[in-house]
Design a protein around this motif. Structure first.
Motif: not given
Length: 264
Positions: A248-249, A251-256
């Protein structure tokens, strides 16, 4: 008649010199008996009473010394494994200025080796007793509530006493008894391999985790006889949760990063 009575003395018709000697003997007996029915010579001299009192004080002092001894631990813990000797130790600390004798007993002498089983603790020092459980070929029936016990006896030594003998602990007077129970623990579960989980097969990884057993403990895994399904399932479940959080971390980093690239 008065003169005649005086010549006979106060002791009747006995001659005066005989009456005098009889009175002297009477007074002498009274002085030596001192009002006691037993002659003074037959009674014990004061030195004997002093010796008995001194011995009583010495016994009391040795008893107090024994009570000050510190025996540890209160429980002997063994991390049980099949076909393997398991060592541990008992410590006996002597905080006094005298020497203490000790003796170690157990309810199951064929199961344990105790070295040394008896000895002397010098003043303000510690004696370490090694206790070894013999290699066991099978799991004890009372593993969860082991009934094995040890008894450590400590006694103050007399002046001039050098070694512990068979008579040292006879009678039990002035002896401090410390009982120690045995506690068996299972070995740590072997580490399970970390499953390779990709982003697309998280659900399949979670499906592979089995439910733990009813009691949450597997005898086979606890004693090195094989892997426990319940233990592995619990371990995998914990690792899967950690992997999900890590994913999840990511994914969040990729989206950011994607948003920042679009802004640029």
């Amino acid at each position: 008649s008065t003169a005649e009575h005086d010549s006979q003395g106060a002791f009747g018709h006995l001659p005066l010199h005989h009456a005098t000697s009889t009175k002297a003997i009477f007074l002498q007996k009274r002085r030596f008996t001192n009002g006691d029915s037993k002659p003074f010579a037959a009674r014990q001299p004061p030195s004997a009473h002093f010796t008995k009192s001194q011995h009583a004080l010495q016994r009391q002092h040795r008893s107090i010394m024994a009570e000050q001894a510190e025996v540890s631990p209160q429980e002997l813990k063994f991390r049980f494994q099949l076909n393997k000797q398991l060592p541990t130790a008992i410590s006996i600390y002597n905080p006094t200025g005298g020497r203490l004798a000790f003796k170690v007993k157990t309810t199951t002498p064929k199961k344990y080796v105790v070295r040394p089983s008896s000895g002397v603790v010098d003043p303000r020092s510690t004696a370490n007793v090694q206790v070894i459980m013999q290699a066991q070929k099978e799991i004890p029936a009372d593993f969860a509530n082991c009934k094995d016990k040890f008894l450590v006896q400590v006694k103050g030594m007399e002046a001039g006493e050098q070694d512990v003998t068979a008579d040292t602990f006879k009678g039990g007077r002035g002896v401090k008894d410390t009982k120690i129970r045995v506690l068996l623990e299972g070995p740590p579960a072997p580490p399970s391999p970390v499953p390779e989980v990709n982003e697309g097969d998280e659900d399949s990884a979670s499906m592979r985790t089995a439910a733990p057993s009813a009691d949450g403990f597997s005898s086979a895994a606890a004693f090195g006889g094989g892997k426990s399904a319940g233990g592995d399932a619990s371990s995998l479940s914990h690792e899967n949760r950690a992997l999900r959080a890590e994913l999840q971390k990511l994914r969040d980093e990729r989206e950011r990063l994607s948003r920042e690239l679009k802004r640029a």
